[in-house]
Scaffold this motif. Structure first.
Motif, PDB file in Angstrom:
ATOM      1  N   GLN A  40       0.831  -1.201   0.000  1.00  0.00           N
ATOM      2  CA  GLN A  40       0.000   0.000   0.000  1.00  0.00           C
ATOM      3  C   GLN A  40       0.869   1.256   0.000  1.00  0.00           C
ATOM      4  O   GLN A  40       0.595   2.219  -0.727  1.00  0.00           O
ATOM      5  CB  GLN A  40      -0.928   0.019   1.227  1.00  0.00           C
ATOM      6  N   THR A  41       1.915   1.238   0.809  1.00  0.00           N
ATOM      7  CA  THR A  41       2.809   2.392   0.898  1.00  0.00           C
ATOM      8  C   THR A  41       3.530   2.617  -0.424  1.00  0.00           C
ATOM      9  O   THR A  41       3.659   3.762  -0.883  1.00  0.00           O
ATOM     10  CB  THR A  41       3.823   2.187   2.037  1.00  0.00           C
ATOM     11  N   ALA A  42       3.972   1.548  -1.051  1.00  0.00           N
ATOM     12  CA  ALA A  42       4.668   1.673  -2.344  1.00  0.00           C
ATOM     13  C   ALA A  42       3.721   2.213  -3.414  1.00  0.00           C
ATOM     14  O   ALA A  42       4.107   3.091  -4.203  1.00  0.00           O
ATOM     15  CB  ALA A  42       5.240   0.326  -2.773  1.00  0.00           C
ATOM     16  N   ARG A  43       2.490   1.718  -3.441  1.00  0.00           N
ATOM     17  CA  ARG A  43       1.506   2.219  -4.415  1.00  0.00           C
ATOM     18  C   ARG A  43       1.252   3.715  -4.209  1.00  0.00           C
ATOM     19  O   ARG A  43       1.219   4.498  -5.157  1.00  0.00           O
ATOM     20  CB  ARG A  43       0.190   1.459  -4.287  1.00  0.00           C
ATOM     21  N   ALA A  44       1.032   4.082  -2.961  1.00  0.00           N
ATOM     22  CA  ALA A  44       0.755   5.492  -2.650  1.00  0.00           C
ATOM     23  C   ALA A  44       1.960   6.363  -2.992  1.00  0.00           C
ATOM     24  O   ALA A  44       1.798   7.464  -3.544  1.00  0.00           O
ATOM     25  CB  ALA A  44       0.386   5.644  -1.177  1.00  0.00           C
ATOM     26  N   ALA A  45       3.154   5.898  -2.691  1.00  0.00           N
ATOM     27  CA  ALA A  45       4.365   6.674  -2.988  1.00  0.00           C
ATOM     28  C   ALA A  45       4.539   6.838  -4.498  1.00  0.00           C
ATOM     29  O   ALA A  45       4.915   7.918  -4.972  1.00  0.00           O
ATOM     30  CB  ALA A  45       5.595   5.999  -2.381  1.00  0.00           C
ATOM     31  N   PHE A  46       4.255   5.791  -5.249  1.00  0.00           N
ATOM     32  CA  PHE A  46       4.373   5.878  -6.697  1.00  0.00           C
ATOM     33  C   PHE A  46       3.369   6.885  -7.257  1.00  0.00           C
ATOM     34  O   PHE A  46       3.720   7.732  -8.082  1.00  0.00           O
ATOM     35  CB  PHE A  46       4.161   4.503  -7.337  1.00  0.00           C
ATOM     36  N   ALA A  47       2.123   6.798  -6.801  1.00  0.00           N
ATOM     37  CA  ALA A  47       1.096   7.729  -7.274  1.00  0.00           C
ATOM     38  C   ALA A  47       1.441   9.160  -6.883  1.00  0.00           C
ATOM     39  O   ALA A  47       1.300  10.088  -7.689  1.00  0.00           O
ATOM     40  CB  ALA A  47      -0.269   7.343  -6.703  1.00  0.00           C
ATOM     41  N   GLN A  48       1.932   9.331  -5.684  1.00  0.00           N
ATOM     42  CA  GLN A  48       2.296  10.669  -5.228  1.00  0.00           C
ATOM     43  C   GLN A  48       3.496  11.210  -6.010  1.00  0.00           C
ATOM     44  O   GLN A  48       3.536  12.392  -6.346  1.00  0.00           O
ATOM     45  CB  GLN A  48       2.605  10.650  -3.739  1.00  0.00           C
ATOM     46  N   SER A  49       4.444  10.361  -6.313  1.00  0.00           N
ATOM     47  CA  SER A  49       5.606  10.784  -7.113  1.00  0.00           C
ATOM     48  C   SER A  49       5.166  11.249  -8.498  1.00  0.00           C
ATOM     49  O   SER A  49       5.692  12.237  -9.033  1.00  0.00           O
ATOM     50  CB  SER A  49       6.610   9.637  -7.261  1.00  0.00           C
ATOM     51  N   GLN A  50       4.217  10.533  -9.042  1.00  0.00           N
ATOM     52  CA  GLN A  50       3.692  10.910 -10.358  1.00  0.00           C
ATOM     53  C   GLN A  50       3.024  12.283 -10.283  1.00  0.00           C
ATOM     54  O   GLN A  50       3.262  13.143 -11.137  1.00  0.00           O
ATOM     55  CB  GLN A  50       2.699   9.846 -10.835  1.00  0.00           C
ATOM     56  N   GLU A  51       2.206  12.514  -9.267  1.00  0.00           N
ATOM     57  CA  GLU A  51       1.550  13.809  -9.089  1.00  0.00           C
ATOM     58  C   GLU A  51       2.580  14.920  -8.902  1.00  0.00           C
ATOM     59  O   GLU A  51       2.457  16.004  -9.488  1.00  0.00           O
ATOM     60  CB  GLU A  51       0.617  13.773  -7.869  1.00  0.00           C
ATOM     61  N   HIS A  52       3.580  14.662  -8.103  1.00  0.00           N
ATOM     62  CA  HIS A  52       4.617  15.670  -7.849  1.00  0.00           C
ATOM     63  C   HIS A  52       5.389  15.997  -9.118  1.00  0.00           C
ATOM     64  O   HIS A  52       5.724  17.165  -9.359  1.00  0.00           O
ATOM     65  CB  HIS A  52       5.560  15.200  -6.750  1.00  0.00           C
ATOM     66  N   ALA A  53       5.682  14.982  -9.896  1.00  0.00           N
ATOM     67  CA  ALA A  53       6.418  15.218 -11.143  1.00  0.00           C
ATOM     68  C   ALA A  53       5.604  16.098 -12.085  1.00  0.00           C
ATOM     69  O   ALA A  53       6.135  17.051 -12.675  1.00  0.00           O
ATOM     70  CB  ALA A  53       6.767  13.889 -11.810  1.00  0.00           C
ATOM     71  N   HIS A  54       4.326  15.805 -12.210  1.00  0.00           N
ATOM     72  CA  HIS A  54       3.467  16.635 -13.066  1.00  0.00           C
ATOM     73  C   HIS A  54       3.391  18.068 -12.528  1.00  0.00           C
ATOM     74  O   HIS A  54       3.464  19.031 -13.302  1.00  0.00           O
ATOM     75  CB  HIS A  54       2.057  16.040 -13.182  1.00  0.00           C
ATOM     76  N   ALA A  55       3.242  18.199 -11.231  1.00  0.00           N
ATOM     77  CA  ALA A  55       3.151  19.540 -10.633  1.00  0.00           C
ATOM     78  C   ALA A  55       4.463  20.296 -10.812  1.00  0.00           C
ATOM     79  O   ALA A  55       4.466  21.485 -11.152  1.00  0.00           O
ATOM     80  CB  ALA A  55       2.808  19.436  -9.157  1.00  0.00           C
ATOM     81  N   ALA A  56       5.587  19.618 -10.623  1.00  0.00           N
ATOM     82  CA  ALA A  56       6.886  20.277 -10.765  1.00  0.00           C
ATOM     83  C   ALA A  56       7.117  20.715 -12.210  1.00  0.00           C
ATOM     84  O   ALA A  56       7.678  21.789 -12.467  1.00  0.00           O
ATOM     85  CB  ALA A  56       8.000  19.350 -10.309  1.00  0.00           C
ATOM     86  N   LEU A  57       6.683  19.899 -13.160  1.00  0.00           N
ATOM     87  CA  LEU A  57       6.861  20.258 -14.566  1.00  0.00           C
ATOM     88  C   LEU A  57       5.952  21.408 -14.986  1.00  0.00           C
ATOM     89  O   LEU A  57       6.228  22.094 -15.975  1.00  0.00           O
ATOM     90  CB  LEU A  57       6.616  19.041 -15.458  1.00  0.00           C
ATOM     91  N   SER A  58       4.900  21.636 -14.235  1.00  0.00           N
ATOM     92  CA  SER A  58       3.984  22.722 -14.586  1.00  0.00           C
ATOM     93  C   SER A  58       4.372  24.046 -13.934  1.00  0.00           C
ATOM     94  O   SER A  58       3.706  25.061 -14.167  1.00  0.00           O
ATOM     95  CB  SER A  58       2.551  22.356 -14.210  1.00  0.00           C
ATOM     96  N   ALA A  59       5.439  24.057 -13.140  1.00  0.00           N
ATOM     97  CA  ALA A  59       5.880  25.304 -12.505  1.00  0.00           C
ATOM     98  C   ALA A  59       6.327  26.290 -13.581  1.00  0.00           C
ATOM     99  O   ALA A  59       7.005  25.933 -14.545  1.00  0.00           O
ATOM    100  CB  ALA A  59       7.009  25.023 -11.531  1.00  0.00           C
ATOM    101  N   LYS A  60       5.935  27.528 -13.392  1.00  0.00           N
ATOM    102  CA  LYS A  60       6.217  28.571 -14.392  1.00  0.00           C
ATOM    103  C   LYS A  60       7.598  29.196 -14.209  1.00  0.00           C
ATOM    104  O   LYS A  60       8.170  29.715 -15.154  1.00  0.00           O
ATOM    105  CB  LYS A  60       5.158  29.684 -14.305  1.00  0.00           C
ATOM    106  N   ASP A  61       8.111  29.193 -12.987  1.00  0.00           N
ATOM    107  CA  ASP A  61       9.401  29.830 -12.726  1.00  0.00           C
ATOM    108  C   ASP A  61      10.109  29.084 -11.592  1.00  0.00           C
ATOM    109  O   ASP A  61       9.512  28.223 -10.933  1.00  0.00           O
ATOM    110  CB  ASP A  61       9.203  31.308 -12.366  1.00  0.00           C
ATOM    111  N   PRO A  62      11.383  29.379 -11.332  1.00  0.00           N
ATOM    112  CA  PRO A  62      12.124  28.680 -10.275  1.00  0.00           C
ATOM    113  C   PRO A  62      11.493  28.848  -8.892  1.00  0.00           C
ATOM    114  O   PRO A  62      11.481  27.904  -8.102  1.00  0.00           O
ATOM    115  CB  PRO A  62      13.517  29.317 -10.313  1.00  0.00           C
ATOM    116  N   GLN A  63      10.960  30.038  -8.595  1.00  0.00           N
ATOM    117  CA  GLN A  63      10.344  30.233  -7.282  1.00  0.00           C
ATOM    118  C   GLN A  63       9.136  29.302  -7.115  1.00  0.00           C
ATOM    119  O   GLN A  63       8.934  28.719  -6.049  1.00  0.00           O
ATOM    120  CB  GLN A  63       9.891  31.700  -7.089  1.00  0.00           C
TER     121      GLN A  63
END
Length: 182
Positions: A40-63
């Motif tokens: 369960q922890t591995a599944r949740a971590a994988f899903a969360q990593s995917q969400e974080h990666a998408h969010a990080a790639l959508s950042a408009k600037d370094p801040q």
């Protein structure tokens, strides 16, 4: 002194085998719970990593990127604490069940040995009173030593549990305080 009959010996062996399998089943149940928690922890971590990666790639600037990264740290700490508590709960519950079963078995064995010593004392030849007294004394000393060690172990476990709870609360409090400053 009477020796156990083959039927009594077989019954004792069967009872010991049942205890062994009972303890083994409890250990396997605990291992299965830990395996499920890890999945369960591995599944949740994988899903969360995917969400974080998408969010990080959508950042408009370094801040924005660094603000997102800082926001990810707090939930990660909380999830790690939650995971640690879950592991602790599973291990503690499994250990408690095994300890209860082992203590019950030990108490039964102590009663059987005590009965054997009493039977031997009743049927001992004349003049062997000092040997019987020494055996009884050794048995009583061993029982007392076991009880003392068992009590000390339980106290140590209680202290460790208390320290674990205090540390968890402190980390959780520090994590919340860090979140508020971000």
């Amino acid at each position: 002194m009477t020796l156990p009959t083959p039927e009594q010996f077989a019954a004792t062996q069967k009872a010991n085998l049942e205890v062994f399998f009972g303890l083994s089943n409890k250990a396997f149940e605990g291992a299965a719970k830990l395996a499920e928690l890890n999945l369960q922890t591995a599944r949740a971590a994988f899903a969360q990593s995917q969400e974080h990666a998408h969010a990080a790639l959508s950042a408009k600037d370094p801040q924005g990127f660094f603000a997102l990264q800082a926001g990810f740290a707090q939930p990660a700490v909380e999830k790690a604490l939650e995971y640690g508590r879950a592991v602790y709960d599973i291990v503690s519950a499994t250990q408690s069940e095994i300890t209860r079963a082992a203590e019950a078995q030990l108490a039964q064995q102590q009663r059987a040995v005590q009965a054997l010593v009493e039977d031997a004392a009743k049927n001992a030849p004349a003049g062997s009173e000092s040997a019987v007294a020494a055996i009884k004394s050794a048995f009583n000393a061993a029982s007392t030593a076991y009880e003392t060690v068992n009590k000390a172990t339980k106290e140590a476990v209680e202290i460790a549990e208390s320290n674990f709870q205090a540390a968890t609360k402190a980390v959780s409090k520090a994590s919340r305080a860090a979140k508020q400053t971000v």
